[in-house]
Design an enzyme around this catalytic site. Structure first.
Site, short mmCIF file in Angstrom:
data_model
loop_
_atom_site.label_atom_id
_atom_site.label_comp_id
_atom_site.label_asym_id
_atom_site.label_seq_id
_atom_site.Cartn_x
_atom_site.Cartn_y
_atom_site.Cartn_z
CD GLU A 140 -11.80 14.55 28.79
OE1 GLU A 140 -10.60 14.88 28.75
OE2 GLU A 140 -12.72 15.27 28.35
CG ASP A 151 -8.16 21.49 29.63
OD1 ASP A 151 -8.49 21.71 30.83
OD2 ASP A 151 -8.91 21.68 28.67
NE ARG A 194 -12.04 16.01 22.04
CZ ARG A 194 -12.33 17.29 22.20
NH1 ARG A 194 -11.52 18.06 22.91
NH2 ARG A 194 -13.43 17.81 21.68
CE LYS A 243 -11.43 26.47 13.95
NZ LYS A 243 -11.24 25.42 12.93
CB ILE A 244 -6.45 26.04 19.08
CG1 ILE A 244 -7.97 26.17 19.24
CG2 ILE A 244 -5.77 26.09 20.44
CD1 ILE A 244 -8.66 24.99 19.93
CB THR A 283 -5.30 22.39 25.54
OG1 THR A 283 -4.67 22.77 24.32
CG2 THR A 283 -4.59 23.02 26.72
CG HIS A 295 -12.32 18.87 28.17
ND1 HIS A 295 -12.39 17.71 27.45
CD2 HIS A 295 -12.34 19.88 27.26
CE1 HIS A 295 -12.47 18.00 26.16
NE2 HIS A 295 -12.43 19.32 26.02
CD GLN A 296 -10.04 25.06 34.26
OE1 GLN A 296 -10.11 24.38 35.27
NE2 GLN A 296 -9.86 26.38 34.33
CB ALA A 297 -8.72 24.59 27.39
CG PHE A 298 -14.78 24.91 26.89
CD1 PHE A 298 -14.40 23.84 27.66
CD2 PHE A 298 -16.05 25.45 27.07
CE1 PHE A 298 -15.28 23.29 28.60
CE2 PHE A 298 -16.93 24.91 27.99
CZ PHE A 298 -16.54 23.83 28.77
P1 NAI Z 1 -8.49 22.96 13.59
O1 NAI Z 1 -9.28 21.97 12.81
O2 NAI Z 1 -8.57 24.40 13.26
O3 NAI Z 1 -6.93 22.54 13.56
C1 NAI Z 1 -6.48 21.23 13.71
C2 NAI Z 1 -5.15 21.12 12.98
O4 NAI Z 1 -4.63 19.81 13.24
C3 NAI Z 1 -5.28 21.27 11.46
O5 NAI Z 1 -4.35 22.21 10.98
C4 NAI Z 1 -4.96 19.88 10.95
O6 NAI Z 1 -4.32 19.89 9.68
C5 NAI Z 1 -4.04 19.37 12.04
N1 NAI Z 1 -3.85 17.94 12.02
C6 NAI Z 1 -4.69 16.98 11.52
N2 NAI Z 1 -4.09 15.77 11.62
C7 NAI Z 1 -2.89 15.97 12.18
C8 NAI Z 1 -1.80 15.11 12.53
N3 NAI Z 1 -1.84 13.80 12.26
N4 NAI Z 1 -0.72 15.66 13.10
C9 NAI Z 1 -0.64 16.99 13.34
N5 NAI Z 1 -1.63 17.86 13.01
C10 NAI Z 1 -2.73 17.36 12.45
O7 NAI Z 1 -8.89 22.69 15.12
P2 NAI Z 1 -8.73 23.69 16.36
O8 NAI Z 1 -9.96 24.52 16.48
O9 NAI Z 1 -7.41 24.35 16.30
O10 NAI Z 1 -8.79 22.64 17.58
C11 NAI Z 1 -7.76 21.70 17.79
C12 NAI Z 1 -8.24 20.69 18.81
O11 NAI Z 1 -8.42 21.32 20.07
C13 NAI Z 1 -9.65 20.10 18.51
O12 NAI Z 1 -9.56 19.00 17.63
C14 NAI Z 1 -10.12 19.67 19.86
O13 NAI Z 1 -9.77 18.31 20.08
C15 NAI Z 1 -9.32 20.54 20.83
N6 NAI Z 1 -10.17 21.44 21.61
C16 NAI Z 1 -10.08 21.39 22.97
C17 NAI Z 1 -10.84 22.22 23.77
C18 NAI Z 1 -10.72 22.22 25.26
O14 NAI Z 1 -11.55 22.83 25.94
N7 NAI Z 1 -9.70 21.59 25.83
C19 NAI Z 1 -11.81 23.14 23.16
C20 NAI Z 1 -11.78 23.17 21.71
C21 NAI Z 1 -11.00 22.32 20.98
#
Ligand code: NAI
Length: 344
Positions: free
Chosen positions: A260, A255, A231, A154-155, A229, A292-295
């Protein structure tokens, strides 16, 4: 009214959850402390616990929550790498907020990139001191540069659209490529070799831990910019710091940081930070760390509060738990949820 307890509360959490608690009929007790094996005891008398990204939900914590009668942990975030799922299985349900505003995170990733590249952080400090010199502030056009996106969920997809708006060439790596992608997928090796900028948008798993380490950095173009942004532990932080010192990396926008949980979300401005890698990174002129403020947008906070409380209400109303997650969920067709609408 059902009572729920809430760990690691910050003032903005309370503001947004208070907006929705009456709609769902919950009485929320807000604890400032993080959830871990020392603080889990505070959950006595509550069936539901609301937790966050830096809570330590290990097997010991889960045992205490279970003994206290906790039935469900509602993560008010998307990520869930801080939970021992084998220990929760058949004991405590875990729900999360899979998407609350992917735009918030994707936009923050671009904010980090623009700030780093155009040295806005340094210009801001200079002009505050009436220093109007431009020396050392040269950036480059993003237009025409190659951005490598790791993780196209999604992101990642929204970030790609933003990059396209800047006229950048996008290449991506994801072991589960999107079928409707309008950008090319390449191998991780090729992405590292070709990209001028790399942005991480994949989850933290056993496979992705340290996906960026010194070997990967050695494959990259000199002067590459890395944005994370997702982990912290996706990047080997010490390797990153060394590569920045050796001037292999042109900049890093972080981020998240692998250690952290001790620091982020707290005001430590009068403390001595004991983490030399974090201090080293922060001291670099070409590194920007946000905590960790991206959200952190109004839209995301509204969605987080409403979806978290909806998840809890669905549990108490015996409804399907659409946002439940367990260690079986990731294995396709292996989870009970597919048939029984709940993981167990
Ligand atoms: P999502 O589940 O929609 O997308 C994650 C993508 O990563 C999927 O397409 C998946 O196939 C792919 N993936 C899985 N294993 C992989 C690998 N070995 N190599 C490359 N890609 C791989 O998740 P979304 O919503 O896009 O979020 C992504 C990450 O963003 C979350 O897991 C979370 O850690 C982080 N996040 C950070 C925030 C912040 O405030 N900094 C807030 C929300 C999420």
């Amino acid at each position: 009214m059902r009572k729920i307890c809430f760990y690691d509360t910050k003032p903005y959490d309370k503001v947004y959850f208070d907006l929705y608690k009456d709609k769902f009929g919950f009485d929320i007790n807000y604890f400032e402390t993080k959830l871990n094996s020392n603080t889990a005891i505070m959950s006595k008398g509550y069936e539901a616990v609301v937790a966050f990204v830096n809570d330590d939900i290990d097997a010991k914590t889960i045992d205490i929550l279970y003994e206290n009668g906790v039935k469900i942990i509602a993560m008010r975030c998307a990520g869930y790498n801080n939970i021992d799922f084998k220990a929760t299985y058949n004991k405590i349900h875990v729900v999360r907020v899979p998407a609350y505003s992917p735009y918030s995170v994707a936009e923050h990733a671009m904010a980090l990139l623009l700030t780093l590249n155009r040295k806005i952080h340094r210009a801001y400090n200079r002009t505050k001191e009436h220093n109007f010199s431009l020396n050392g502030l040269i950036g480059f056009d993003l237009h025409g540069k190659t951005i490598g996106v790791i993780g196209t969920g999604k992101i990642g997809r929204i970030f790609i659209d933003i990059c396209k708006g800047f006229g950048m060439n996008v290449i991506a790596y994801d072991p589960y490529p999107a079928k409707d992608a309008d950008f090319p997928y390449v191998s991780l090796d090729e992405l590292c070799k070709e990209a001028d900028i790399i942005s991480l948008h994949c989850p933290l798993t056993k496979e992705t831990q340290y996906i960026i380490d010194k070997n990967r950095i050695n494959q990259m173009k000199p002067g590459v910019i890395i944005i994370n942004t997702s982990r912290g532990a996706l990047i080997h932080s010490e390797d990153l710091l060394n590569a920045i010192k050796e001037e292999k990396i042109g900049g890093a926008g972080l981020d998240v940081y692998e250690e952290e949980s001790e620091f982020f979300y707290e005001d430590l401005s009068t403390s001595i930070i004991q983490d030399d890698v974090l201090s080293g990174l922060i001291s670099m002129p070409n590194v920007i760390v946000t905590s960790h403020q991206a959200f952190l947008t109004k839209e995301a906070l509204n969605n987080i509060a409403e979806i978290t409380l909806q998840n809890l209400q669905d549990y108490f109303d015996d409804k399907p738990l659409v946002n439940e997650i367990c260690y079986q969920c990731t294995k396709q067709n292996k989870c009970n949820k597919n048939e029984h609408k709940r993981c167990f």
